[in-house]
Design a protein around this motif. Sequence first.
Motif, mmCIF file in Angstrom:
data_model
loop_
_atom_site.group_PDB
_atom_site.id
_atom_site.type_symbol
_atom_site.label_atom_id
_atom_site.label_comp_id
_atom_site.label_asym_id
_atom_site.label_seq_id
_atom_site.Cartn_x
_atom_site.Cartn_y
_atom_site.Cartn_z
ATOM 1 N N LEU A 1 0.828 -1.200 0.000
ATOM 2 C CA LEU A 1 0.000 0.000 0.000
ATOM 3 C C LEU A 1 0.867 1.257 0.000
ATOM 4 C CD1 LEU A 1 -2.770 1.289 0.137
ATOM 5 C CD2 LEU A 1 -2.758 0.952 2.619
ATOM 6 N N HIS A 2 1.912 1.250 0.792
ATOM 7 C CA HIS A 2 2.808 2.402 0.869
ATOM 8 C C HIS A 2 3.409 2.709 -0.503
ATOM 9 C CE1 HIS A 2 6.695 4.461 1.730
ATOM 10 N NE2 HIS A 2 5.969 5.097 2.630
ATOM 11 N N THR A 3 3.835 1.684 -1.209
ATOM 12 C CA THR A 3 4.433 1.885 -2.530
ATOM 13 C C THR A 3 3.421 2.440 -3.510
ATOM 14 O OG1 THR A 3 6.065 0.151 -2.193
ATOM 15 C CG2 THR A 3 5.571 0.728 -4.467
ATOM 16 N N ARG A 4 2.204 1.888 -3.511
ATOM 17 C CA ARG A 4 1.203 2.359 -4.463
ATOM 18 C C ARG A 4 0.785 3.802 -4.184
ATOM 19 N NH1 ARG A 4 -3.321 -2.016 -4.342
ATOM 20 N NH2 ARG A 4 -2.384 -2.534 -2.332
ATOM 21 N N ILE A 5 0.705 4.156 -2.918
ATOM 22 C CA ILE A 5 0.339 5.528 -2.575
ATOM 23 C C ILE A 5 1.445 6.497 -2.964
ATOM 24 C CG2 ILE A 5 -0.028 7.097 -0.631
ATOM 25 C CD1 ILE A 5 -1.644 4.879 0.699
ATOM 26 N N THR A 6 2.680 6.157 -2.636
ATOM 27 C CA THR A 6 3.793 7.076 -2.879
ATOM 28 C C THR A 6 4.186 7.150 -4.348
ATOM 29 O OG1 THR A 6 5.364 5.302 -2.322
ATOM 30 C CG2 THR A 6 4.736 6.830 -0.559
ATOM 31 N N THR A 7 3.743 6.194 -5.166
ATOM 32 C CA THR A 7 4.032 6.266 -6.604
ATOM 33 C C THR A 7 2.875 6.864 -7.387
ATOM 34 O OG1 THR A 7 3.308 3.951 -6.861
ATOM 35 C CG2 THR A 7 5.676 4.346 -6.593
ATOM 36 N N GLY A 8 1.853 7.357 -6.671
ATOM 37 C CA GLY A 8 0.802 8.120 -7.337
ATOM 38 C C GLY A 8 -0.313 7.300 -7.933
ATOM 39 N N ASP A 9 -0.572 6.094 -7.415
ATOM 40 C CA ASP A 9 -1.699 5.299 -7.897
ATOM 41 C C ASP A 9 -2.986 5.888 -7.316
ATOM 42 O OD1 ASP A 9 -3.620 3.453 -8.521
ATOM 43 O OD2 ASP A 9 -2.421 1.705 -7.982
ATOM 44 N N THR A 10 -3.699 6.635 -8.106
ATOM 45 C CA THR A 10 -4.873 7.366 -7.607
ATOM 46 C C THR A 10 -6.058 6.450 -7.309
ATOM 47 O OG1 THR A 10 -5.589 7.790 -9.885
ATOM 48 C CG2 THR A 10 -4.247 9.483 -8.809
ATOM 49 N N THR A 11 -5.995 5.189 -7.702
ATOM 50 C CA THR A 11 -7.094 4.281 -7.402
ATOM 51 C C THR A 11 -6.999 3.741 -5.984
ATOM 52 O OG1 THR A 11 -5.881 2.340 -8.189
ATOM 53 C CG2 THR A 11 -7.180 3.567 -9.809
ATOM 54 N N VAL A 12 -5.897 3.977 -5.279
ATOM 55 C CA VAL A 12 -5.687 3.350 -3.982
ATOM 56 C C VAL A 12 -5.982 4.240 -2.781
ATOM 57 C CG1 VAL A 12 -3.985 2.205 -2.505
ATOM 58 C CG2 VAL A 12 -4.016 1.747 -4.962
#
Length: 253
Positions: free
Chosen positions: A31-42
């Motif tokens: 989750l941390h990786t997806r949030i910090t890489t700008g995955d707006t669906t998460v």
Amino acid sequence: MSLEFAIQYGCPLRARHSEELLRRWGRLSSLHTRITTGDTTVPTNDKLKWVEDARNEVELMQAETTICANCPACLPFEIAGEGEAVGCLGRITYPIEAQFEKFLADRVQLVLDTIDVADQPRLLRILVDAESPFDGEASKELRRVTTPEGLRFFELRLPITLSREAARLTTDNLFDLLGGFHSEQMQATSYTRELPASATADYYDFLDLILRNDLTQSELDRLRARSKNYQQYLRLLAAIEQAEALETRVLLD
């Protein structure tokens, strides 16, 4: 929301931390990786707060998991490994994509229609047997579920029905098979399902044939580009292969 899996391997990380904590770290790092890489669906507000509150834990996790890179149970990062700090863990995200479910159904049907029975994987013969333990009921129940947040386990509301020799089967039976077996070690591991060491070779033969055999490079490129689930099941296949080599089990939940 995901199906989590892990290679059960006696490493220094497991000697210091429980399996349940490693699972938490797996979810946190993903989750941390997806949030910090700008995955707006998460990033919902709750998820953002969860990661913010876990800042110290993220630092501990990152320090502790540096040993994973040199572990024989570590899975390839390039196969759906984005954000997986604990190297022997992986996850298949829900909902299962309709496109991927159709791919699996087509591949299983193709194997049944074109490969001699004697050359088919043993697991496939168990699946089509009238006494098969994979009755599809668990997946059928999941298919009916919609969470209060509107999330589903499957994009397709109805399973795909197979034909000819497999006419009594649907993709619900297939996903029950991929879900493994009830685990007697749930209290110790927190995982409810497993692929025991005695079954890893059969699961490898089946998934290797379905996911990789006789696919052209263009087909593989198209699958990788269009389907997260395809890459995630390749990681599960890699976990099964590693578990077979290490004579251990794959845990699932």
